[in-house]
Design an enzyme around this catalytic site. Structure first.
Site, PDB file in Angstrom:
ATOM      1  N   TYR A  84       0.751  -1.326  -0.051  1.00  0.00           N
ATOM      2  CA  TYR A  84       0.053  -0.078   0.263  1.00  0.00           C
ATOM      3  C   TYR A  84       0.901   1.218   0.137  1.00  0.00           C
ATOM      4  CZ  TYR A  84      -3.627   3.137   1.619  1.00  0.00           C
ATOM      5  OH  TYR A  84      -4.968   3.980   1.607  1.00  0.00           O
TER       6      TYR A  84
ATOM      7  N   LYS B 207       0.958   3.981  -3.176  1.00  0.00           N
ATOM      8  CA  LYS B 207       0.465   5.602  -2.536  1.00  0.00           C
ATOM      9  C   LYS B 207       1.579   6.531  -2.763  1.00  0.00           C
ATOM     10  CE  LYS B 207      -3.850   4.938  -1.661  1.00  0.00           C
ATOM     11  NZ  LYS B 207      -4.773   5.407  -2.429  1.00  0.00           N
TER      12      LYS B 207
END
Length: 255
Positions: free
Chosen positions: A155, A159
């Site tokens: 993640y 991001k």
């Protein structure tokens, strides 16, 4: 007169949470809104709940943003059904949290494909319309986790990749009247963060309280907080802002 009268906004992952809050804000301010989500029935139900202004419309469209064919078809359907496209919010996302030594190939690939590949594919499909009309607003959802977060190697990487993508889009598309920016939310009270609490075996209210205490404003964020920032960055008032990432986190990363 609404800020987005006559505009068409597309929000991915908008059946709930931050996406729905953002779609609602655009609808309140006069935009016609396309709610994109993996499940078309959920997208249609969310679209039906939007506070659409007189003269505007809302549609729900099922789309897998990680698929080239699905992303392109979704954008063309928006143009056909709503008459154009002016704003794209790349919000769709999933989590598959785990420590690195436990993280599987699928954990990595699924998160990267939805967040980063999805933003790339949707933006590529939309930009040809933006460039042709010499107008467009792109908003990508990053996260404070881009700065690193235990158990979120996939993640966090996706991001931070969003931030690099955003800066490059600002460079490439700026000459064609297109602005590209990102928002990096901190802790936002959504179904996704509630699910994290459940996975950790923590009461939802206690989990929210813990996160509220971790930032200077001493409260958790709400989807409406992100939607307010999104509305500004996608407006003509922000036409001199591009390639930037705005952290909306209650000051959590100031320390």
């Amino acid at each position: 007169m609404g800020r987005f009268d006559g505009r068409v906004a597309v929000v991915t992952g908008a059946a709930r949470g931050i996406g729905f809050g953002t779609a609602s804000r655009f609808a309140q301010e006069g935009a016609s809104v396309a709610v994109l989500d993996l499940d078309e029935a959920s997208a249609a139900q969310a679209a039906a709940r939007l506070p659409v202004a007189d003269g505007a419309r809302a549609v729900g469209i099922g789309a897998d943003v990680s698929s080239t064919e699905s992303a392109e078809a979704a954008v063309e359907r928006v143009v056909a059904e709503l008459g154009g496209i002016h704003i794209l919010v790349n919000n769709a996302g999933i989590t598959r949290d785990n420590l690195l030594f436990k993280m599987t190939d699928d954990d990595w690939d699924l998160v990267m494909n939805v967040h980063l590949r999805g933003a790339f594919l949707m933006t590529r499909a939309a930009q040809k319309h933006f460039v042709a009309q010499r107008y467009g607003k792109i908003l990508n959802l990053s996260s404070v986790s881009a700065l690193g977060n235990r158990g979120q190697a996939n993640y966090s990487a996706a991001k931070m990749g969003i931030q690099g993508l955003t800066r490059t889009l600002g460079i490439e598309l700026g000459p064609f009247g297109v602005n590209a920016n990102a928002i990096a939310p901190g802790f936002i009270a959504t179904d996704m963060t509630d699910a994290t609490a459940a996975r950790l075996g923590i009461d939802v209210d206690e989990f929210r309280k813990m996160n509220a205490e971790a930032n200077p404003v001493k409260r958790v964020g709400l989807p409406e907080d992100i939607a307010a920032a999104a509305a500004f960055l996608c407006s003509d008032e922000a036409s001199y802002i591009t390639g930037q990432t705005l952290y909306v986190d209650g000051g959590a990363k100031l320390g």
